[in-house]
Design an enzyme around this catalytic site. Structure first.
Site, mmCIF file in Angstrom:
data_model
loop_
_atom_site.group_PDB
_atom_site.id
_atom_site.type_symbol
_atom_site.label_atom_id
_atom_site.label_comp_id
_atom_site.label_asym_id
_atom_site.label_seq_id
_atom_site.Cartn_x
_atom_site.Cartn_y
_atom_site.Cartn_z
ATOM 1 N N HIS A 50 31.527 -61.347 -5.150
ATOM 2 C CA HIS A 50 31.094 -59.979 -4.841
ATOM 3 C C HIS A 50 29.156 -60.277 -4.786
ATOM 4 O O HIS A 50 28.889 -61.335 -4.614
ATOM 5 C CB HIS A 50 30.881 -58.543 -6.007
ATOM 6 C CG HIS A 50 30.273 -59.214 -6.737
ATOM 7 N ND1 HIS A 50 31.011 -60.659 -8.275
ATOM 8 C CD2 HIS A 50 29.371 -59.333 -7.718
ATOM 9 C CE1 HIS A 50 29.767 -60.451 -9.060
ATOM 10 N NE2 HIS A 50 28.980 -59.661 -8.809
ATOM 11 N N HIS A 98 22.659 -61.620 -3.171
ATOM 12 C CA HIS A 98 23.439 -63.349 -2.700
ATOM 13 C C HIS A 98 24.775 -62.911 -3.564
ATOM 14 O O HIS A 98 25.108 -61.820 -4.126
ATOM 15 C CB HIS A 98 22.647 -64.092 -3.766
ATOM 16 C CG HIS A 98 22.797 -63.561 -4.970
ATOM 17 N ND1 HIS A 98 21.656 -62.862 -5.385
ATOM 18 C CD2 HIS A 98 23.441 -64.048 -6.034
ATOM 19 C CE1 HIS A 98 22.206 -62.736 -7.521
ATOM 20 N NE2 HIS A 98 23.229 -63.149 -7.420
#
Length: 183
Positions: free
Chosen positions: A120, A37
């Site tokens: 990220h 995620h």
């Protein structure tokens, strides 16, 4: 008390491509692809009343779907590497959604996020990985062709207290709509 965070889910096909990069790095604890995620805002351990308030306020966010681009790999931690990550392009819509979530969480009385937002996807958490091993890994696998998807929702996740890496549960999802609702 739930431990919550808001984020974007990674589509399964992109998650599988990222998962193909696992292995070959001593001291790496690889994250399961279903737990990939992009964290937009870590909320933390909060009481049920605050969790409900945050969930309600998130439902009031009105944003359009936007493109998310994952470009290349890097590491976090400098001389003491602590994670291998897939970099996410910090597009204007992504940054605006993150900033709105930050304002919302602060309005609920939580402290401001202590770190600068660096979008990220964490692929591995590192323990006792040497800088040399990380550099070698990135030199071999660091080129990762750009993968893109359209974020059509963001999610409120919960996790159990652990050393990280999941499992994460979707508590609620919030659609990003092309149209704007009447006030």
């Amino acid at each position: 008390m739930p431990r919550l965070f808001a984020g974007l889910e990674i589509p399964a096909e992109i998650g599988q491509r990222l998962a193909n990069l696992r292995g070959g790095l001593p001291g790496a604890r690889w994250i399961d692809p279903e737990n990939y995620h992009v964290t937009l805002r870590f909320i933390g351990d909060i009481d049920g009343i605050s969790a409900n308030e945050i969930a309600y306020l998130m439902s009031r966010i009105e944003r359009k779907p936007f493109k998310v681009e994952i470009r290349g790999l890097s590491s976090f931690g400098g001389n003491k590497p602590r994670a291998i990550v897939a970099n996410v392009e910090p597009s204007k819509p992504l940054l605006e959604l993150q900033a709105e979530l930050e304002r919302l969480v602060r309005r609920c009385g939580l402290e401001p996020e202590g770190r600068k937002f660096t979008p990220h996807v964490t692929l591995a958490r590192l323990r006792d990985a040497s800088c040399r091993d990380v550099a070698d890994y990135l030199s071999v696998r660091g080129y990762f062709p750009t993968q893109a998807f359209t974020a059509e929702q963001f999610v409120l996740f919960s996790s159990r207290a652990s050393t990280g890496g999941g499992p994460y549960l979707v508590e609620n999802s919030y659609e990003l709509c092309a149209g704007v609702r009447a006030a």
